[in-house]
Design a protein around this motif. Structure first.
Motif, PDB file in Angstrom:
ATOM      1  N   GLY A  69       0.910  -1.223  -0.057  1.00 26.29           N
ATOM      2  CA  GLY A  69       0.051  -0.089  -0.016  1.00 26.29           C
ATOM      3  C   GLY A  69       0.874   1.438  -0.012  1.00 26.29           C
ATOM      4  O   GLY A  69       1.981   1.280  -0.224  1.00 26.29           O
ATOM      5  N   PRO A  70       0.272   2.442   0.287  1.00 24.77           N
ATOM      6  CA  PRO A  70      -1.027   2.644   0.730  1.00 24.77           C
ATOM      7  C   PRO A  70      -2.229   2.154  -0.242  1.00 24.77           C
ATOM      8  O   PRO A  70      -2.090   2.380  -1.591  1.00 24.77           O
ATOM      9  CB  PRO A  70      -1.089   3.888   1.106  1.00 24.77           C
ATOM     10  CG  PRO A  70      -0.088   4.491   0.324  1.00 24.77           C
ATOM     11  CD  PRO A  70       0.888   3.536   0.041  1.00 24.77           C
ATOM     12  N   PHE A  71      -3.379   1.947   0.226  1.00 23.88           N
ATOM     13  CA  PHE A  71      -4.711   1.868  -0.403  1.00 23.88           C
ATOM     14  C   PHE A  71      -5.489   2.833  -0.178  1.00 23.88           C
ATOM     15  O   PHE A  71      -5.764   2.805   1.002  1.00 23.88           O
ATOM     16  CB  PHE A  71      -5.058   0.433  -0.499  1.00 23.88           C
ATOM     17  CG  PHE A  71      -4.220  -0.602  -0.767  1.00 23.88           C
ATOM     18  CD1 PHE A  71      -3.853  -1.095  -2.096  1.00 23.88           C
ATOM     19  CD2 PHE A  71      -3.201  -1.434   0.113  1.00 23.88           C
ATOM     20  CE1 PHE A  71      -2.983  -1.869  -2.527  1.00 23.88           C
ATOM     21  CE2 PHE A  71      -2.396  -2.419  -0.271  1.00 23.88           C
ATOM     22  CZ  PHE A  71      -2.265  -2.560  -1.534  1.00 23.88           C
ATOM     23  N   ASP A  72      -6.506   3.427  -1.040  1.00 20.48           N
ATOM     24  CA  ASP A  72      -7.519   4.317  -0.941  1.00 20.48           C
ATOM     25  C   ASP A  72      -8.449   3.115   0.145  1.00 20.48           C
ATOM     26  O   ASP A  72      -8.762   2.312  -0.398  1.00 20.48           O
ATOM     27  CB  ASP A  72      -8.092   4.658  -2.080  1.00 20.48           C
ATOM     28  CG  ASP A  72      -7.393   5.764  -2.795  1.00 20.48           C
ATOM     29  OD1 ASP A  72      -6.398   6.380  -1.910  1.00 20.48           O
ATOM     30  OD2 ASP A  72      -7.652   5.898  -3.912  1.00 20.48           O
ATOM     31  N   CYS A  73      -9.250   3.895   0.922  1.00 25.72           N
ATOM     32  CA  CYS A  73     -10.197   3.285   1.803  1.00 25.72           C
ATOM     33  C   CYS A  73     -11.204   4.324   2.368  1.00 25.72           C
ATOM     34  O   CYS A  73     -10.844   5.398   2.464  1.00 25.72           O
ATOM     35  CB  CYS A  73      -9.455   2.436   3.037  1.00 25.72           C
ATOM     36  SG  CYS A  73      -8.517   3.152   4.521  1.00 25.72           S
ATOM     37  N   LEU A  74     -12.113   3.749   3.147  1.00 28.76           N
ATOM     38  CA  LEU A  74     -12.993   4.567   3.990  1.00 28.76           C
ATOM     39  C   LEU A  74     -12.750   3.954   5.390  1.00 28.76           C
ATOM     40  O   LEU A  74     -12.795   2.745   5.358  1.00 28.76           O
ATOM     41  CB  LEU A  74     -14.366   4.366   3.307  1.00 28.76           C
ATOM     42  CG  LEU A  74     -14.499   5.024   2.085  1.00 28.76           C
ATOM     43  CD1 LEU A  74     -15.544   4.670   1.326  1.00 28.76           C
ATOM     44  CD2 LEU A  74     -14.401   6.537   2.170  1.00 28.76           C
ATOM     45  N   THR A  75     -13.145   4.754   6.470  1.00 31.57           N
ATOM     46  CA  THR A  75     -12.923   4.425   7.649  1.00 31.57           C
ATOM     47  C   THR A  75     -13.902   5.033   8.453  1.00 31.57           C
ATOM     48  O   THR A  75     -14.295   6.129   8.328  1.00 31.57           O
ATOM     49  CB  THR A  75     -11.575   4.583   8.140  1.00 31.57           C
ATOM     50  OG1 THR A  75     -11.599   4.047   9.943  1.00 31.57           O
ATOM     51  CG2 THR A  75     -11.320   5.892   8.360  1.00 31.57           C
ATOM     52  N   ASP A  76     -14.458   4.463   9.532  1.00 34.11           N
ATOM     53  CA  ASP A  76     -15.285   5.018  10.588  1.00 34.11           C
ATOM     54  C   ASP A  76     -14.463   5.158  11.854  1.00 34.11           C
ATOM     55  O   ASP A  76     -15.248   5.375  13.017  1.00 34.11           O
ATOM     56  CB  ASP A  76     -16.696   4.182  10.936  1.00 34.11           C
ATOM     57  CG  ASP A  76     -16.616   2.889  11.382  1.00 34.11           C
ATOM     58  OD1 ASP A  76     -15.438   2.295  11.802  1.00 34.11           O
ATOM     59  OD2 ASP A  76     -17.376   2.209  11.583  1.00 34.11           O
ATOM     60  N   ARG A 127     -12.753  -0.096   4.935  1.00 33.14           N
ATOM     61  CA  ARG A 127     -13.663  -0.811   4.054  1.00 33.14           C
ATOM     62  C   ARG A 127     -13.201  -0.168   2.723  1.00 33.14           C
ATOM     63  O   ARG A 127     -12.584   1.002   2.426  1.00 33.14           O
ATOM     64  CB  ARG A 127     -14.927  -0.205   4.176  1.00 33.14           C
ATOM     65  CG  ARG A 127     -15.514  -0.311   5.310  1.00 33.14           C
ATOM     66  CD  ARG A 127     -16.057  -1.753   5.787  1.00 33.14           C
ATOM     67  NE  ARG A 127     -16.291  -1.960   6.923  1.00 33.14           N
ATOM     68  CZ  ARG A 127     -17.534  -3.114   7.359  1.00 33.14           C
ATOM     69  NH1 ARG A 127     -17.831  -3.851   6.499  1.00 33.14           N
ATOM     70  NH2 ARG A 127     -18.042  -2.909   8.538  1.00 33.14           N
ATOM     71  N   PHE A 128     -13.360  -0.906   1.501  1.00 37.80           N
ATOM     72  CA  PHE A 128     -12.747  -0.675   0.232  1.00 37.80           C
ATOM     73  C   PHE A 128     -14.032  -0.769  -0.628  1.00 37.80           C
ATOM     74  O   PHE A 128     -14.675  -1.390  -0.853  1.00 37.80           O
ATOM     75  CB  PHE A 128     -11.739  -1.621  -0.150  1.00 37.80           C
ATOM     76  CG  PHE A 128     -10.716  -1.938   1.004  1.00 37.80           C
ATOM     77  CD1 PHE A 128      -9.407  -0.874   1.005  1.00 37.80           C
ATOM     78  CD2 PHE A 128     -10.521  -2.749   1.965  1.00 37.80           C
ATOM     79  CE1 PHE A 128      -8.403  -0.977   1.807  1.00 37.80           C
ATOM     80  CE2 PHE A 128      -9.602  -2.840   2.796  1.00 37.80           C
ATOM     81  CZ  PHE A 128      -8.613  -1.890   2.672  1.00 37.80           C
ATOM     82  N   THR A 129     -13.757   0.223  -1.816  1.00 35.85           N
ATOM     83  CA  THR A 129     -14.443  -0.114  -2.716  1.00 35.85           C
ATOM     84  C   THR A 129     -13.773  -1.164  -3.781  1.00 35.85           C
ATOM     85  O   THR A 129     -12.912  -1.678  -3.632  1.00 35.85           O
ATOM     86  CB  THR A 129     -14.263   1.332  -4.020  1.00 35.85           C
ATOM     87  OG1 THR A 129     -12.912   1.423  -4.328  1.00 35.85           O
ATOM     88  CG2 THR A 129     -14.670   2.505  -3.179  1.00 35.85           C
ATOM     89  N   MET A 130     -14.873  -1.625  -4.818  1.00 31.59           N
ATOM     90  CA  MET A 130     -14.274  -2.644  -5.802  1.00 31.59           C
ATOM     91  C   MET A 130     -12.931  -2.244  -6.540  1.00 31.59           C
ATOM     92  O   MET A 130     -12.286  -3.239  -6.772  1.00 31.59           O
ATOM     93  CB  MET A 130     -15.304  -3.415  -6.521  1.00 31.59           C
ATOM     94  CG  MET A 130     -15.032  -4.265  -7.738  1.00 31.59           C
ATOM     95  SD  MET A 130     -14.307  -5.867  -6.617  1.00 31.59           S
ATOM     96  CE  MET A 130     -15.823  -6.520  -6.159  1.00 31.59           C
ATOM     97  N   ALA A 131     -12.895  -1.130  -6.867  1.00 32.31           N
ATOM     98  CA  ALA A 131     -11.704  -0.640  -7.521  1.00 32.31           C
ATOM     99  C   ALA A 131     -10.655  -0.745  -6.949  1.00 32.31           C
ATOM    100  O   ALA A 131      -9.559  -1.290  -7.332  1.00 32.31           O
ATOM    101  CB  ALA A 131     -11.846   0.894  -7.964  1.00 32.31           C
TER     102      ALA A 131
END
Length: 99
Positions: free
Chosen positions: A15-22, A34-38
């Protein structure tokens, strides 16, 4: 729907990889991105490269919209999309870190 914050995550030297976090972490202190399919597809390529160096390394496959985590030739986790259409890969046992 969960209030996600865009971030970048690493997995050991990947990585780093794009993600979303809470902002949540699991009991061992690692992040739960959490990750998008891309991004799952980017992660798949990175893990395939590691598997070429270290046979048996975790790899990902996508089948019918579900992400499958494979280790040593065995499916060890199935990750369907959550209610937000995001994927949790390696939650609770991969060493994800948010940058």
């Amino acid at each position: 729907m969960t209030p996600w914050t865009p971030a970048r995550a690493t997995l050991d030297d990947l990585g780093p990889f794009d993600c979303l976090t809470d902002g949540a972490t699991c009991a061992n202190g690692f992040a739960l991105p959490r990750f998008t399919m891309a991004t799952v597809r980017e992660l798949t390529v990175a893990l395939d490269d590691m598997d070429a160096l270290y046979p048996g390394w975790n790899t990902l496959r996508v089948a019918g919209g579900v992400v499958e985590v494979w280790s040593y030739g065995e499916a060890v986790e199935l990750c369907p999309p959550d209610a937000d259409g995001l994927y949790s890969v390696g939650h609770g046992y991969w060493t994800w870190q948010i940058l």
